[in-house]
Design a protein around this motif. Sequence first.
Motif, PDB file in Angstrom:
ATOM      1  N   GLU A 211       3.439  10.311  -4.968  1.00 37.86           N
ATOM      2  CA  GLU A 211       4.563  11.068  -4.405  1.00 37.86           C
ATOM      3  C   GLU A 211       4.046  12.251  -3.582  1.00 37.86           C
ATOM      4  OE1 GLU A 211       7.767  10.475  -4.388  1.00 37.86           O
ATOM      5  OE2 GLU A 211       7.452   8.592  -5.484  1.00 37.86           O
ATOM      6  N   GLY A 212       4.618  12.430  -2.403  1.00 39.70           N
ATOM      7  CA  GLY A 212       4.228  13.539  -1.538  1.00 39.70           C
ATOM      8  C   GLY A 212       3.003  13.259  -0.693  1.00 39.70           C
ATOM      9  N   ALA A 213       2.455  12.035  -0.772  1.00 39.86           N
ATOM     10  CA  ALA A 213       1.282  11.685   0.029  1.00 39.86           C
ATOM     11  C   ALA A 213       1.640  11.695   1.508  1.00 39.86           C
ATOM     12  CB  ALA A 213       0.755  10.313  -0.381  1.00 39.86           C
ATOM     13  N   PHE A 214       0.647  11.981   2.337  1.00 40.81           N
ATOM     14  CA  PHE A 214       0.863  12.061   3.783  1.00 40.81           C
ATOM     15  C   PHE A 214       1.281  10.701   4.337  1.00 40.81           C
ATOM     16  CE2 PHE A 214      -0.940  11.904   8.166  1.00 40.81           C
ATOM     17  CZ  PHE A 214      -0.064  12.827   8.728  1.00 40.81           C
ATOM     18  N   MET A 215       2.377  10.685   5.089  1.00 40.03           N
ATOM     19  CA  MET A 215       2.911   9.489   5.741  1.00 40.03           C
ATOM     20  C   MET A 215       3.346   8.416   4.750  1.00 40.03           C
ATOM     21  SD  MET A 215       3.145  10.010   8.945  1.00 40.03           S
ATOM     22  CE  MET A 215       3.379   8.364   9.587  1.00 40.03           C
ATOM     23  N   LYS A 216       3.761   8.836   3.568  1.00 39.50           N
ATOM     24  CA  LYS A 216       4.367   7.883   2.633  1.00 39.50           C
ATOM     25  C   LYS A 216       5.844   7.761   2.982  1.00 39.50           C
ATOM     26  CE  LYS A 216       5.663   7.197  -2.224  1.00 39.50           C
ATOM     27  NZ  LYS A 216       5.297   5.780  -2.346  1.00 39.50           N
ATOM     28  N   PHE A 217       6.311   6.526   3.132  1.00 35.94           N
ATOM     29  CA  PHE A 217       7.709   6.275   3.485  1.00 35.94           C
ATOM     30  C   PHE A 217       8.484   5.902   2.230  1.00 35.94           C
ATOM     31  CE2 PHE A 217       5.512   5.747   7.470  1.00 35.94           C
ATOM     32  CZ  PHE A 217       6.388   6.274   8.400  1.00 35.94           C
ATOM     33  N   GLU A 218       9.513   6.690   1.951  1.00 39.22           N
ATOM     34  CA  GLU A 218      10.374   6.354   0.814  1.00 39.22           C
ATOM     35  C   GLU A 218      11.110   5.035   1.065  1.00 39.22           C
ATOM     36  OE1 GLU A 218      11.650   6.802  -2.965  1.00 39.22           O
ATOM     37  OE2 GLU A 218      10.256   8.136  -1.912  1.00 39.22           O
ATOM     38  N   PRO A 219      11.636   4.818   2.277  1.00 40.31           N
ATOM     39  CA  PRO A 219      12.290   3.529   2.574  1.00 40.31           C
ATOM     40  C   PRO A 219      11.258   2.480   3.016  1.00 40.31           C
ATOM     41  CG  PRO A 219      12.575   4.991   4.432  1.00 40.31           C
ATOM     42  CD  PRO A 219      11.794   5.764   3.403  1.00 40.31           C
ATOM     43  N   THR A 220      10.557   1.899   2.052  1.00 43.75           N
ATOM     44  CA  THR A 220       9.523   0.908   2.382  1.00 43.75           C
ATOM     45  C   THR A 220      10.109  -0.280   3.132  1.00 43.75           C
ATOM     46  OG1 THR A 220       8.275   1.519   0.414  1.00 43.75           O
ATOM     47  CG2 THR A 220       7.741  -0.592   1.412  1.00 43.75           C
ATOM     48  N   PHE A 221      11.216  -0.820   2.627  1.00 50.67           N
ATOM     49  CA  PHE A 221      11.850  -1.955   3.294  1.00 50.67           C
ATOM     50  C   PHE A 221      12.403  -1.530   4.654  1.00 50.67           C
ATOM     51  CE2 PHE A 221      12.082  -3.761  -1.017  1.00 50.67           C
ATOM     52  CZ  PHE A 221      11.631  -5.035  -0.759  1.00 50.67           C
ATOM     53  N   GLY A 222      12.936  -0.307   4.721  1.00 53.80           N
ATOM     54  CA  GLY A 222      13.503   0.180   5.974  1.00 53.80           C
ATOM     55  C   GLY A 222      12.475   0.217   7.093  1.00 53.80           C
ATOM     56  N   MET A 223      11.287   0.754   6.815  1.00 53.14           N
ATOM     57  CA  MET A 223      10.246   0.799   7.835  1.00 53.14           C
ATOM     58  C   MET A 223       9.730  -0.601   8.162  1.00 53.14           C
ATOM     59  SD  MET A 223       8.460   2.182  10.077  1.00 53.14           S
ATOM     60  CE  MET A 223       8.656   3.954   9.942  1.00 53.14           C
TER      61      MET A 223
ATOM     62  N   ILE B 139       0.835  -1.218   0.000  1.00 48.42           N
ATOM     63  CA  ILE B 139       0.000   0.000   0.000  1.00 48.42           C
ATOM     64  C   ILE B 139       0.859   1.252   0.000  1.00 48.42           C
ATOM     65  CG2 ILE B 139      -1.708   1.303   1.339  1.00 48.42           C
ATOM     66  CD1 ILE B 139      -2.682  -1.494   2.384  1.00 48.42           C
ATOM     67  N   ASN B 140       1.939   1.246   0.779  1.00 50.85           N
ATOM     68  CA  ASN B 140       2.825   2.411   0.853  1.00 50.85           C
ATOM     69  C   ASN B 140       3.418   2.742  -0.515  1.00 50.85           C
ATOM     70  OD1 ASN B 140       4.534   4.348   2.582  1.00 50.85           O
ATOM     71  ND2 ASN B 140       6.106   3.174   1.513  1.00 50.85           N
ATOM     72  N   GLU B 141       3.828   1.713  -1.252  1.00 53.25           N
ATOM     73  CA  GLU B 141       4.424   1.949  -2.562  1.00 53.25           C
ATOM     74  C   GLU B 141       3.395   2.439  -3.580  1.00 53.25           C
ATOM     75  OE1 GLU B 141       7.413   2.175  -3.560  1.00 53.25           O
ATOM     76  OE2 GLU B 141       8.267   1.623  -1.636  1.00 53.25           O
ATOM     77  N   GLY B 142       2.125   2.155  -3.319  1.00 52.31           N
ATOM     78  CA  GLY B 142       1.081   2.591  -4.231  1.00 52.31           C
ATOM     79  C   GLY B 142       0.631   4.026  -4.011  1.00 52.31           C
TER      80      GLY B 142
ATOM     81  N   ALA C  73      12.939   3.122  19.190  1.00 49.62           N
ATOM     82  CA  ALA C  73      13.949   4.105  18.777  1.00 49.62           C
ATOM     83  C   ALA C  73      14.349   3.900  17.315  1.00 49.62           C
ATOM     84  CB  ALA C  73      15.177   4.003  19.676  1.00 49.62           C
ATOM     85  N   ILE C  74      14.491   2.645  16.891  1.00 44.53           N
ATOM     86  CA  ILE C  74      14.830   2.356  15.492  1.00 44.53           C
ATOM     87  C   ILE C  74      13.696   2.795  14.571  1.00 44.53           C
ATOM     88  CG2 ILE C  74      15.281   0.529  13.823  1.00 44.53           C
ATOM     89  CD1 ILE C  74      17.658   1.032  15.559  1.00 44.53           C
ATOM     90  N   ILE C  75      12.448   2.523  14.976  1.00 44.23           N
ATOM     91  CA  ILE C  75      11.286   2.947  14.183  1.00 44.23           C
ATOM     92  C   ILE C  75      11.244   4.470  14.079  1.00 44.23           C
ATOM     93  CG2 ILE C  75       8.752   3.005  14.112  1.00 44.23           C
ATOM     94  CD1 ILE C  75       8.798   0.262  15.488  1.00 44.23           C
ATOM     95  N   LEU C  76      11.527   5.156  15.194  1.00 47.42           N
ATOM     96  CA  LEU C  76      11.538   6.621  15.207  1.00 47.42           C
ATOM     97  C   LEU C  76      12.616   7.167  14.278  1.00 47.42           C
ATOM     98  CD1 LEU C  76      10.368   9.210  16.442  1.00 47.42           C
ATOM     99  CD2 LEU C  76      12.056   8.999  18.287  1.00 47.42           C
ATOM    100  N   LEU C  77      13.766   6.513  14.250  1.00 47.97           N
ATOM    101  CA  LEU C  77      14.850   6.933  13.363  1.00 47.97           C
ATOM    102  C   LEU C  77      14.409   6.859  11.898  1.00 47.97           C
ATOM    103  CD1 LEU C  77      17.834   7.682  12.835  1.00 47.97           C
ATOM    104  CD2 LEU C  77      18.337   5.224  12.845  1.00 47.97           C
ATOM    105  N   VAL C  78      13.752   5.756  11.525  1.00 45.23           N
ATOM    106  CA  VAL C  78      13.270   5.605  10.148  1.00 45.23           C
ATOM    107  C   VAL C  78      12.210   6.662   9.839  1.00 45.23           C
ATOM    108  CG1 VAL C  78      12.153   4.055   8.502  1.00 45.23           C
ATOM    109  CG2 VAL C  78      13.805   3.149  10.129  1.00 45.23           C
ATOM    110  N   PHE C  79      11.352   6.947  10.829  1.00 43.33           N
ATOM    111  CA  PHE C  79      10.328   7.976  10.639  1.00 43.33           C
ATOM    112  C   PHE C  79      10.968   9.341  10.359  1.00 43.33           C
ATOM    113  CE2 PHE C  79       7.538  11.306  12.294  1.00 43.33           C
ATOM    114  CZ  PHE C  79       6.367  11.033  11.607  1.00 43.33           C
ATOM    115  N   ILE C  80      12.018   9.661  11.092  1.00 44.74           N
ATOM    116  CA  ILE C  80      12.712  10.941  10.897  1.00 44.74           C
ATOM    117  C   ILE C  80      13.354  11.005   9.508  1.00 44.74           C
ATOM    118  CG2 ILE C  80      14.659  12.356  11.694  1.00 44.74           C
ATOM    119  CD1 ILE C  80      14.047  11.292  14.537  1.00 44.74           C
ATOM    120  N   LEU C  81      13.885   9.856   9.052  1.00 42.28           N
ATOM    121  CA  LEU C  81      14.572   9.791   7.755  1.00 42.28           C
ATOM    122  C   LEU C  81      13.677   9.188   6.669  1.00 42.28           C
ATOM    123  CD1 LEU C  81      18.033   8.500   9.064  1.00 42.28           C
ATOM    124  CD2 LEU C  81      17.354  10.862   8.600  1.00 42.28           C
ATOM    125  N   LYS C  82      12.375   9.410   6.769  1.00 41.86           N
ATOM    126  CA  LYS C  82      11.425   8.744   5.873  1.00 41.86           C
ATOM    127  C   LYS C  82      11.508   9.206   4.422  1.00 41.86           C
ATOM    128  CE  LYS C  82       7.378  11.726   6.739  1.00 41.86           C
ATOM    129  NZ  LYS C  82       7.090  12.060   5.343  1.00 41.86           N
TER     130      LYS C  82
END
Length: 385
Positions: free
Chosen positions: A237-249, A231-234, A307-316
Amino acid sequence: MFYILAFLSSFATAFLFFPVLIQLFTKYKLSDSPGGRKIHQHVVPSMGGIGFFMAATISLGIWIWQFSLPDIRYVYGGILLMFFVGLRDDFVELRASKKLLGQLISVLLVVVVADIRVRSFHGFLGIHDLNLFASYSFSTLVLLALTNGFNLIDGLDGLAGTIALISLSLLGAWFYLQGVESYALISFTFLGGVLAFLIFNWHPAKIFMGDTGSLTLGFTLGTLIIAFMEINEGLPEGAFMKFEPTFGMSVALMIYPLYDMARVFVRRISQGKGPMSPDKSHVHHFLMRMGLKHNRVALLLGFLQFAIILLVFILKDFSDNLLIPLISGIVFVLGWRLDQITVKYVKKKVNLSPRVLETRKKGSKKKTKATVDREGLKDSTINLN
Protein backbone atom coordinates in the motif's frame (compact mmCIF):
# COMPACT_ATOMS: atom_id res chain seq x y z
CA MET A 1 20.39 3.72 -21.16
CA PHE A 2 20.07 -0.08 -21.31
CA TYR A 3 16.41 0.05 -22.35
CA ILE A 4 17.04 2.90 -24.78
CA LEU A 5 19.67 0.75 -26.51
CA ALA A 6 17.30 -2.22 -26.62
CA PHE A 7 14.59 0.00 -28.11
CA LEU A 8 16.98 1.54 -30.67
CA SER A 9 18.44 -1.79 -31.75
CA SER A 10 14.94 -3.14 -32.41
CA PHE A 11 13.88 0.03 -34.21
CA ALA A 12 17.01 0.12 -36.41
CA THR A 13 16.72 -3.57 -37.30
CA ALA A 14 13.07 -3.23 -38.29
CA PHE A 15 13.62 0.06 -40.14
CA LEU A 16 16.36 -1.51 -42.28
CA PHE A 17 14.47 -4.77 -42.76
CA PHE A 18 11.06 -3.48 -43.88
CA PRO A 19 12.13 -2.12 -47.31
CA VAL A 20 13.67 -5.53 -48.07
CA LEU A 21 10.53 -7.28 -46.84
CA ILE A 22 8.30 -5.05 -48.97
CA GLN A 23 10.39 -5.80 -52.08
CA LEU A 24 10.29 -9.55 -51.42
CA PHE A 25 6.55 -9.64 -50.79
CA THR A 26 5.89 -7.54 -53.89
CA LYS A 27 8.12 -9.77 -56.02
CA TYR A 28 6.48 -12.99 -54.87
CA LYS A 29 2.99 -11.44 -54.79
CA LEU A 30 2.45 -12.01 -51.06
CA SER A 31 0.05 -9.10 -50.95
CA ASP A 32 -3.41 -8.08 -49.80
CA SER A 33 -5.72 -7.31 -52.71
CA PRO A 34 -8.54 -4.72 -52.50
CA GLY A 35 -12.18 -5.68 -52.69
CA GLY A 36 -14.89 -7.14 -50.46
CA ARG A 37 -14.66 -5.71 -46.96
CA LYS A 38 -11.12 -4.38 -47.61
CA ILE A 39 -11.00 -0.58 -47.73
CA HIS A 40 -7.62 -0.05 -49.37
CA GLN A 41 -7.57 0.78 -53.08
CA HIS A 42 -4.33 -0.87 -54.21
CA VAL A 43 -2.47 -4.15 -53.78
CA VAL A 44 -0.35 -3.85 -50.62
CA PRO A 45 2.20 -6.36 -49.23
CA SER A 46 1.01 -8.09 -46.07
CA MET A 47 2.60 -10.07 -43.19
CA GLY A 48 4.51 -7.04 -41.91
CA GLY A 49 4.38 -8.68 -38.49
CA ILE A 50 7.39 -10.71 -39.59
CA GLY A 51 9.44 -7.51 -39.62
CA PHE A 52 8.78 -6.23 -36.11
CA PHE A 53 8.71 -9.73 -34.61
CA MET A 54 12.16 -10.53 -36.03
CA ALA A 55 13.46 -7.12 -34.91
CA ALA A 56 12.18 -7.68 -31.36
CA THR A 57 13.64 -11.20 -31.33
CA ILE A 58 17.08 -10.01 -32.47
CA SER A 59 17.08 -7.20 -29.93
CA LEU A 60 16.02 -9.59 -27.16
CA GLY A 61 18.82 -11.95 -28.19
CA ILE A 62 21.33 -9.12 -27.85
CA TRP A 63 20.20 -7.79 -24.46
CA ILE A 64 18.58 -10.75 -22.66
CA TRP A 65 21.90 -12.06 -21.30
CA GLN A 66 21.47 -9.87 -18.19
CA PHE A 67 18.40 -11.80 -17.08
CA SER A 68 17.64 -15.32 -15.93
CA LEU A 69 16.24 -17.07 -19.02
CA PRO A 70 13.44 -18.97 -17.19
CA ASP A 71 11.99 -15.58 -16.22
CA ILE A 72 10.57 -15.04 -19.73
CA ARG A 73 11.31 -18.32 -21.51
CA TYR A 74 7.70 -19.54 -21.48
CA VAL A 75 6.35 -16.06 -22.20
CA TYR A 76 8.46 -15.78 -25.32
CA GLY A 77 7.59 -19.38 -26.21
CA GLY A 78 3.90 -18.45 -26.19
CA ILE A 79 4.57 -15.36 -28.31
CA LEU A 80 6.55 -17.48 -30.78
CA LEU A 81 3.73 -20.03 -31.10
CA MET A 82 1.17 -17.25 -31.65
CA PHE A 83 3.43 -15.77 -34.33
CA PHE A 84 3.35 -19.07 -36.23
CA VAL A 85 -0.44 -19.33 -35.86
CA GLY A 86 -0.76 -15.91 -37.51
CA LEU A 87 1.83 -16.75 -40.15
CA ARG A 88 0.05 -19.97 -41.07
CA ASP A 89 -3.28 -18.13 -41.29
CA ASP A 90 -1.77 -15.49 -43.59
CA PHE A 91 -0.32 -18.08 -45.95
CA VAL A 92 -3.26 -20.50 -45.94
CA GLU A 93 -6.39 -19.39 -44.11
CA LEU A 94 -7.12 -21.54 -41.08
CA ARG A 95 -10.59 -22.67 -40.08
CA ALA A 96 -11.83 -20.86 -36.98
CA SER A 97 -11.61 -24.05 -34.87
CA LYS A 98 -7.97 -24.75 -35.83
CA LYS A 99 -7.03 -21.11 -35.36
CA LEU A 100 -8.59 -21.09 -31.89
CA LEU A 101 -6.81 -24.34 -30.99
CA GLY A 102 -3.43 -22.85 -31.93
CA GLN A 103 -4.20 -19.74 -29.90
CA LEU A 104 -5.28 -21.87 -26.94
CA ILE A 105 -1.94 -23.72 -26.86
CA SER A 106 -0.09 -20.39 -26.73
CA VAL A 107 -2.40 -19.09 -24.02
CA LEU A 108 -2.05 -22.20 -21.85
CA LEU A 109 1.74 -21.99 -22.11
CA VAL A 110 1.57 -18.53 -20.53
CA VAL A 111 -1.30 -19.08 -18.08
CA VAL A 112 -0.49 -22.62 -16.85
CA VAL A 113 3.23 -23.14 -17.46
CA ALA A 114 4.51 -19.57 -16.93
CA ASP A 115 1.82 -19.11 -14.24
CA ILE A 116 0.89 -15.62 -15.40
CA ARG A 117 -2.77 -15.40 -14.44
CA VAL A 118 -5.45 -13.45 -12.61
CA ARG A 119 -5.51 -14.85 -9.06
CA SER A 120 -8.04 -12.53 -7.43
CA PHE A 121 -10.69 -9.92 -8.18
CA HIS A 122 -9.62 -8.03 -5.02
CA GLY A 123 -13.17 -7.18 -4.03
CA PHE A 124 -14.43 -6.15 -7.46
CA LEU A 125 -18.08 -7.28 -7.73
CA GLY A 126 -17.65 -8.68 -4.22
CA ILE A 127 -15.25 -11.39 -5.45
CA HIS A 128 -11.86 -11.96 -3.87
CA ASP A 129 -9.49 -14.93 -4.36
CA LEU A 130 -10.24 -17.35 -7.21
CA ASN A 131 -9.71 -21.07 -6.94
CA LEU A 132 -7.19 -22.62 -9.32
CA PHE A 133 -9.72 -23.75 -11.93
CA ALA A 134 -11.52 -20.38 -11.94
CA SER A 135 -8.19 -18.55 -12.15
CA TYR A 136 -7.02 -20.63 -15.14
CA SER A 137 -10.39 -20.35 -16.89
CA PHE A 138 -10.80 -16.60 -16.42
CA SER A 139 -7.19 -15.84 -17.36
CA THR A 140 -7.48 -17.97 -20.51
CA LEU A 141 -10.71 -16.20 -21.51
CA VAL A 142 -9.17 -12.77 -20.90
CA LEU A 143 -6.03 -13.50 -22.90
CA LEU A 144 -8.00 -14.94 -25.82
CA ALA A 145 -10.31 -11.89 -25.77
CA LEU A 146 -7.41 -9.42 -25.73
CA THR A 147 -5.61 -11.28 -28.54
CA ASN A 148 -8.60 -11.49 -30.85
CA GLY A 149 -9.89 -8.04 -29.94
CA PHE A 150 -6.63 -6.54 -31.10
CA ASN A 151 -6.71 -8.69 -34.24
CA LEU A 152 -10.12 -7.26 -35.16
CA ILE A 153 -8.99 -3.61 -35.15
CA ASP A 154 -6.30 -4.22 -37.77
CA GLY A 155 -8.34 -2.90 -40.67
CA LEU A 156 -6.98 0.61 -41.22
CA ASP A 157 -3.60 2.14 -42.04
CA GLY A 158 -1.73 2.95 -38.84
CA LEU A 159 -4.56 2.11 -36.41
CA ALA A 160 -3.38 -1.11 -34.75
CA GLY A 161 0.21 0.18 -34.64
CA THR A 162 -0.89 3.42 -32.94
CA ILE A 163 -2.90 1.60 -30.26
CA ALA A 164 0.00 -0.81 -29.63
CA LEU A 165 2.47 2.08 -29.43
CA ILE A 166 0.51 3.76 -26.64
CA SER A 167 0.04 0.60 -24.57
CA LEU A 168 3.59 -0.71 -25.01
CA SER A 169 5.07 2.67 -24.04
CA LEU A 170 3.09 2.87 -20.82
CA LEU A 171 3.60 -0.78 -19.88
CA GLY A 172 7.34 -0.58 -20.56
CA ALA A 173 7.70 2.55 -18.43
CA TRP A 174 5.65 1.03 -15.58
CA PHE A 175 7.62 -2.25 -15.54
CA TYR A 176 10.87 -0.27 -15.57
CA LEU A 177 9.77 1.87 -12.61
CA GLN A 178 8.80 -1.24 -10.66
CA GLY A 179 12.10 -2.96 -11.44
CA VAL A 180 10.50 -5.78 -13.50
CA GLU A 181 13.31 -5.73 -16.04
CA SER A 182 12.41 -8.74 -18.20
CA TYR A 183 8.87 -7.50 -18.98
CA ALA A 184 10.19 -3.98 -19.52
CA LEU A 185 12.66 -5.40 -22.04
CA ILE A 186 9.91 -7.22 -23.95
CA SER A 187 7.83 -4.03 -24.00
CA PHE A 188 10.63 -1.81 -25.31
CA THR A 189 11.92 -4.25 -27.93
CA PHE A 190 8.44 -4.67 -29.39
CA LEU A 191 7.91 -0.93 -29.10
CA GLY A 192 10.96 -0.26 -31.29
CA GLY A 193 9.82 -2.75 -33.93
CA VAL A 194 6.25 -1.44 -34.00
CA LEU A 195 7.40 2.19 -34.28
CA ALA A 196 9.51 1.28 -37.33
CA PHE A 197 6.58 -0.66 -38.80
CA LEU A 198 4.29 2.34 -38.29
CA ILE A 199 6.54 4.44 -40.54
CA PHE A 200 5.78 2.08 -43.42
CA ASN A 201 2.18 1.38 -42.36
CA TRP A 202 1.10 5.03 -42.02
CA HIS A 203 -1.35 6.14 -44.69
CA PRO A 204 -0.85 5.43 -47.52
CA ALA A 205 0.46 2.11 -46.20
CA LYS A 206 3.34 0.36 -47.94
CA ILE A 207 2.80 -2.82 -45.91
CA PHE A 208 0.18 -4.35 -43.59
CA MET A 209 0.92 -6.36 -40.44
CA GLY A 210 -1.50 -9.19 -41.29
CA ASP A 211 -2.58 -11.82 -38.76
CA THR A 212 1.12 -12.56 -38.32
CA GLY A 213 1.48 -9.18 -36.68
CA SER A 214 -1.94 -8.52 -35.13
CA LEU A 215 -2.21 -11.87 -33.33
CA THR A 216 1.39 -11.64 -32.11
CA LEU A 217 0.97 -8.07 -30.88
CA GLY A 218 -2.42 -8.72 -29.30
CA PHE A 219 -1.10 -11.77 -27.47
CA THR A 220 2.04 -9.93 -26.31
CA LEU A 221 -0.01 -7.00 -25.01
CA GLY A 222 -2.50 -9.34 -23.34
CA THR A 223 0.29 -11.25 -21.57
CA LEU A 224 1.95 -8.05 -20.37
CA ILE A 225 -1.37 -6.68 -19.11
CA ILE A 226 -2.12 -9.82 -17.06
CA ALA A 227 1.44 -9.65 -15.70
CA PHE A 228 0.81 -5.99 -14.81
CA MET A 229 -2.35 -6.97 -12.92
CA GLU A 230 -0.52 -9.60 -10.87
CA ILE A 231 2.51 -7.41 -10.07
CA ASN A 232 0.43 -4.30 -9.32
CA GLU A 233 -1.67 -6.17 -6.77
CA GLY A 234 1.48 -7.47 -5.10
CA LEU A 235 2.82 -3.97 -4.42
CA PRO A 236 2.54 -2.69 -0.84
CA GLU A 237 0.00 0.00 0.00
CA GLY A 238 1.26 3.46 -0.92
CA ALA A 239 3.90 2.12 -3.33
CA PHE A 240 4.89 4.41 -6.19
CA MET A 241 2.60 4.02 -9.23
CA LYS A 242 0.42 1.40 -7.59
CA PHE A 243 -3.06 1.48 -9.14
CA GLU A 244 -5.97 0.74 -6.86
CA PRO A 245 -8.22 0.01 -9.88
CA THR A 246 -6.16 -2.88 -11.30
CA PHE A 247 -8.93 -4.01 -13.64
CA GLY A 248 -9.69 -0.40 -14.57
CA MET A 249 -6.15 0.29 -15.80
CA SER A 250 -5.96 -3.11 -17.55
CA VAL A 251 -9.20 -2.41 -19.42
CA ALA A 252 -8.06 1.14 -20.26
CA LEU A 253 -4.83 -0.16 -21.85
CA MET A 254 -6.93 -2.10 -24.40
CA ILE A 255 -10.18 -0.14 -24.22
CA TYR A 256 -10.59 0.43 -27.95
CA PRO A 257 -10.01 -3.20 -29.07
CA LEU A 258 -12.30 -4.48 -26.28
CA TYR A 259 -15.07 -2.00 -27.04
CA ASP A 260 -14.88 -2.55 -30.80
CA MET A 261 -15.00 -6.34 -30.37
CA ALA A 262 -18.00 -6.18 -28.03
CA ARG A 263 -19.74 -3.71 -30.33
CA VAL A 264 -19.40 -5.73 -33.54
CA PHE A 265 -20.29 -8.99 -31.79
CA VAL A 266 -23.52 -7.51 -30.41
CA ARG A 267 -24.44 -5.97 -33.78
CA ARG A 268 -23.78 -9.20 -35.70
CA ILE A 269 -25.66 -11.42 -33.26
CA SER A 270 -28.63 -9.00 -33.20
CA GLN A 271 -28.72 -9.24 -37.01
CA GLY A 272 -28.72 -13.04 -36.91
CA LYS A 273 -25.09 -13.35 -38.05
CA GLY A 274 -22.23 -15.24 -36.48
CA PRO A 275 -20.06 -13.10 -34.17
CA MET A 276 -16.96 -13.84 -36.28
CA SER A 277 -18.58 -13.16 -39.67
CA PRO A 278 -16.65 -10.34 -41.39
CA ASP A 279 -18.36 -7.05 -42.22
CA LYS A 280 -17.84 -3.28 -42.15
CA SER A 281 -19.39 -2.52 -38.77
CA HIS A 282 -16.20 -1.60 -36.92
CA VAL A 283 -15.79 1.84 -35.37
CA HIS A 284 -13.13 2.83 -37.92
CA HIS A 285 -15.53 1.97 -40.76
CA PHE A 286 -18.15 4.32 -39.28
CA LEU A 287 -15.62 7.12 -38.89
CA MET A 288 -14.53 6.74 -42.50
CA ARG A 289 -18.15 6.94 -43.64
CA MET A 290 -18.16 10.39 -42.04
CA GLY A 291 -15.41 11.44 -44.44
CA LEU A 292 -12.36 11.04 -42.18
CA LYS A 293 -9.15 9.72 -43.74
CA HIS A 294 -7.08 6.81 -42.45
CA ASN A 295 -4.53 8.92 -40.58
CA ARG A 296 -7.17 11.09 -38.88
CA VAL A 297 -9.12 8.04 -37.72
CA ALA A 298 -5.95 6.45 -36.32
CA LEU A 299 -5.00 9.65 -34.48
CA LEU A 300 -8.53 10.22 -33.16
CA LEU A 301 -8.92 6.70 -31.78
CA GLY A 302 -5.38 6.77 -30.41
CA PHE A 303 -6.15 10.06 -28.65
CA LEU A 304 -9.36 8.64 -27.13
CA GLN A 305 -7.50 5.55 -25.92
CA PHE A 306 -4.84 7.74 -24.29
CA ALA A 307 -7.52 9.99 -22.75
CA ILE A 308 -9.20 7.00 -21.06
CA ILE A 309 -5.83 5.81 -19.72
CA LEU A 310 -5.11 9.33 -18.44
CA LEU A 311 -8.48 9.41 -16.68
CA VAL A 312 -7.68 6.15 -14.85
CA PHE A 313 -4.25 7.52 -13.95
CA ILE A 314 -5.84 10.61 -12.40
CA LEU A 315 -8.32 8.43 -10.46
CA LYS A 316 -5.77 5.73 -9.59
CA ASP A 317 -6.65 5.83 -5.88
CA PHE A 318 -10.30 4.87 -6.47
CA SER A 319 -11.57 1.31 -6.66
CA ASP A 320 -12.58 -0.77 -9.67
CA ASN A 321 -16.19 -0.62 -8.46
CA LEU A 322 -16.15 3.07 -9.42
CA LEU A 323 -13.73 3.09 -12.36
CA ILE A 324 -15.11 0.17 -14.40
CA PRO A 325 -18.70 1.57 -14.52
CA LEU A 326 -17.32 5.05 -15.23
CA ILE A 327 -15.15 3.89 -18.14
CA SER A 328 -17.94 1.69 -19.50
CA GLY A 329 -20.43 4.56 -19.33
CA ILE A 330 -18.10 7.00 -21.11
CA VAL A 331 -17.28 4.53 -23.87
CA PHE A 332 -20.94 3.54 -24.31
CA VAL A 333 -22.05 7.19 -24.64
CA LEU A 334 -19.25 7.95 -27.12
CA GLY A 335 -20.18 4.89 -29.20
CA TRP A 336 -23.89 5.74 -29.12
CA ARG A 337 -23.13 9.32 -30.16
CA LEU A 338 -20.87 8.08 -32.98
CA ASP A 339 -23.70 5.93 -34.38
CA GLN A 340 -26.08 8.90 -34.25
CA ILE A 341 -23.68 11.27 -36.01
CA THR A 342 -22.76 8.68 -38.65
CA VAL A 343 -26.39 7.89 -39.52
CA LYS A 344 -27.17 11.61 -39.72
CA TYR A 345 -24.15 12.26 -41.94
CA VAL A 346 -24.93 9.34 -44.29
CA LYS A 347 -28.60 10.41 -44.62
CA LYS A 348 -27.53 13.97 -45.42
CA LYS A 349 -25.04 12.70 -47.99
CA VAL A 350 -27.70 10.49 -49.60
CA ASN A 351 -30.20 13.37 -49.73
CA LEU A 352 -27.66 15.64 -51.41
CA SER A 353 -26.68 12.99 -53.95
CA PRO A 354 -28.56 12.92 -57.28
CA ARG A 355 -31.13 10.15 -57.64
CA VAL A 356 -30.35 7.32 -60.03
CA LEU A 357 -33.31 8.12 -62.30
CA GLU A 358 -32.38 11.81 -62.33
CA THR A 359 -28.83 10.94 -63.29
CA ARG A 360 -30.04 8.72 -66.12
CA LYS A 361 -32.50 11.39 -67.27
CA LYS A 362 -29.81 14.06 -67.34
CA GLY A 363 -27.49 11.69 -69.16
CA SER A 364 -30.25 10.97 -71.66
CA LYS A 365 -30.81 14.70 -72.26
CA LYS A 366 -27.14 15.31 -72.81
CA LYS A 367 -27.00 12.41 -75.22
CA THR A 368 -30.02 13.75 -77.18
CA LYS A 369 -28.50 17.21 -77.39
CA ALA A 370 -25.22 15.76 -78.60
CA THR A 371 -27.07 13.72 -81.23
CA VAL A 372 -28.90 16.84 -82.43
CA ASP A 373 -25.62 18.73 -82.65
CA ARG A 374 -24.05 15.93 -84.67
CA GLU A 375 -27.04 15.78 -86.98
CA GLY A 376 -27.01 19.56 -87.39
CA LEU A 377 -23.33 19.47 -88.21
CA LYS A 378 -23.99 16.72 -90.78
CA ASP A 379 -26.80 18.75 -92.37
CA SER A 380 -24.55 21.83 -92.52
CA THR A 381 -21.87 19.84 -94.23
CA ILE A 382 -24.33 18.55 -96.84
CA ASN A 383 -25.56 22.08 -97.53
CA LEU A 384 -22.02 23.39 -97.89
CA ASN A 385 -21.26 20.68 -100.41
